[in-house]
Design an enzyme around this catalytic site. Structure first.
Site, PDB file in Angstrom:
ATOM      1  N   HIS A 177      -6.640  -3.997  -3.763  1.00  0.00           N
ATOM      2  CA  HIS A 177      -4.971  -3.469  -3.736  1.00  0.00           C
ATOM      3  C   HIS A 177      -4.517  -3.811  -2.259  1.00  0.00           C
ATOM      4  CE1 HIS A 177      -7.019   0.067  -1.982  1.00  0.00           C
ATOM      5  NE2 HIS A 177      -5.918   0.171  -1.465  1.00  0.00           N
ATOM      6  N   HIS A 198      -3.320  -2.479   0.641  1.00  0.00           N
ATOM      7  CA  HIS A 198      -2.949  -1.673   1.405  1.00  0.00           C
ATOM      8  C   HIS A 198      -3.579  -2.274   2.825  1.00  0.00           C
ATOM      9  CE1 HIS A 198      -2.023   2.348  -0.709  1.00  0.00           C
ATOM     10  NE2 HIS A 198      -0.972   1.571  -0.554  1.00  0.00           N
ATOM     11  N   ASP A 258      -5.580  -1.426   5.083  1.00  0.00           N
ATOM     12  CA  ASP A 258      -7.086  -0.943   5.471  1.00  0.00           C
ATOM     13  C   ASP A 258      -8.097  -1.982   4.486  1.00  0.00           C
ATOM     14  OD1 ASP A 258      -6.398   0.486   3.315  1.00  0.00           O
ATOM     15  OD2 ASP A 258      -7.719   2.079   3.626  1.00  0.00           O
ATOM     16  N   HIS A 268      -4.501   4.062  -8.676  1.00  0.00           N
ATOM     17  CA  HIS A 268      -3.970   4.303  -7.205  1.00  0.00           C
ATOM     18  C   HIS A 268      -2.631   4.551  -7.275  1.00  0.00           C
ATOM     19  CE1 HIS A 268      -4.669   5.106  -3.244  1.00  0.00           C
ATOM     20  NE2 HIS A 268      -4.544   3.928  -2.761  1.00  0.00           N
ATOM     21  N   ASP A 321     -10.389   3.418  -4.050  1.00  0.00           N
ATOM     22  CA  ASP A 321      -8.857   3.974  -4.178  1.00  0.00           C
ATOM     23  C   ASP A 321      -8.408   4.150  -5.784  1.00  0.00           C
ATOM     24  OD1 ASP A 321      -7.294   3.252  -1.017  1.00  0.00           O
ATOM     25  OD2 ASP A 321      -9.516   2.532  -1.519  1.00  0.00           O
ATOM     26  N   HIS A 370     -15.838   4.174   1.351  1.00  0.00           N
ATOM     27  CA  HIS A 370     -14.544   4.530   1.414  1.00  0.00           C
ATOM     28  C   HIS A 370     -14.281   6.018   1.874  1.00  0.00           C
ATOM     29  CE1 HIS A 370      -9.985   4.700   0.981  1.00  0.00           C
ATOM     30  NE2 HIS A 370     -10.199   3.508   1.275  1.00  0.00           N
TER      31      HIS A 370
END
Length: 303
Positions: free
Chosen positions: A61, A63, A65, A138, A206, A265
């Site tokens: 995804h 994001h 990070d 998510h 996530d 994670h």
């Protein structure tokens, strides 16, 4: 044989000794990278693996990070005189992210082929393996990935003779589905026995736990799943931010009947993941806390 390396285990931000979550697998001279947060290429170098063989990058995804390491990785590939095309797979919007990142990584000597995911499930052929991308739950569009190495049946001499398959094509039919000789078509099922068990790795991060994850991860040799929080009191925060706790990941592993679970994670506040593993193993005994550059070699079952 499939080599699997969990390059980093940190969520949200890199920490000293804990890079952001990323996974790398190697099979038959081809490498697959899933996610590329800050510190990923450093972890690859510390592992002693090569970035040169990465031909596919999957993004779970968009994001920071999970994508912030891409510019450095792409530049390093370019500086190493890579010319082979690179495939990047991810949810809708990943093309725009790549175009933006290339502003600071211009003039790469290789093409980037981008595939955006829009359906709930996608089946993608890789070099010698099959990749399945599946949507999870998510705060933004996010996908998990299964990599499957299929294994054909053993060559059966008697079957080949019964089907009147010439010896001249026996070897070729063990490597390809169809061979035509002297105007006649011969297929691999005419010389091979029952399909044998292959290898399967599932990576998911996530997300909240949803039934689709257990369905997709079913019978995986290795299930790598986010465990953002180990502390029981953090379950409310996990629900609020659409992440998972250790015990929720363990329950998915139990439902899926996987061989082994690695948690990853981790929240930056989670200093000692191993401290919470006792409760996790009550649910799924073959669970392990992930750590940077944790590696496993998966081999086909002996017949």
């Amino acid at each position: 044989m499939l080599d699997v390396c969990l390059l980093g285990t940190s969520g949200m931000m890199p920490l000293p000794g804990r890079a952001l979550t990323a996974l790398m697998t190697r099979f038959n001279g081809s490498s697959l990278l899933v996610d590329c947060g800050e510190g990923t290429q450093v972890s690859i170098r510390e592992k002693g693996w090569s970035m040169h063989d990465i031909d596919t990058i999957c993004i779970t995804h968009i994001h920071g990070d999970h994508v912030s390491g891409l510019p450095g990785l792409l530049l390093s590939m370019g500086n190493a005189e890579r010319t082979a095309p690179l495939r990047v797979i991810g949810p809708r919007g990943v093309r725009r992210v790549l175009e933006s990142l290339l502003v600071i990584a211009p003039g790469l000597p290789f093409e980037i082929h981008c595939q955006e995911l829009t359906e709930k499930v996608h089946h993608i052929e890789l070099n010698g393996s099959e990749l399945t991308a599946f949507r999870v739950n998510h705060t933004v569009p996010c996908y998990g990935y299964c990599q499957v190495i299929h294994r054909a049946g053993r060559f059966d001499v008697e079957k080949a003779k019964t089907n009147q398959v010439p010896m001249a094509v026996w070897s070729r039919l063990q490597k390809t589905d169809t061979v035509i000789l002297d105007g006649r078509e011969y297929t691999s099922d005419m010389v091979l026995g029952e399909t044998r068990k292959g290898l399967k790795v599932t990576y998911c991060t996530d997300t909240r736990p949803i039934p689709e994850i257990a369905e997709m991860a079913e019978n995986s040799d290795l299930f790598i799943c986010e465990g953002m929080y180990g502390e029981p009191e953090m379950s409310g925060k996990a629900k609020e931010n659409k992440h998972m706790t250790f015990t929720e990941a363990a329950e998915l592993a139990r439902q899926a009947g996987v061989s082994e679970l690695w948690l990853t994670h981790f929240s930056p506040s989670l200093v000692r993941p191993d401290f919470y593993m006792k409760e996790v193993r009550k649910i799924f005994p073959c669970a392990k806390p992930g750590k940077d550059r944790k590696t496993k070699i998966l081999n086909f079952d002996e017949d």
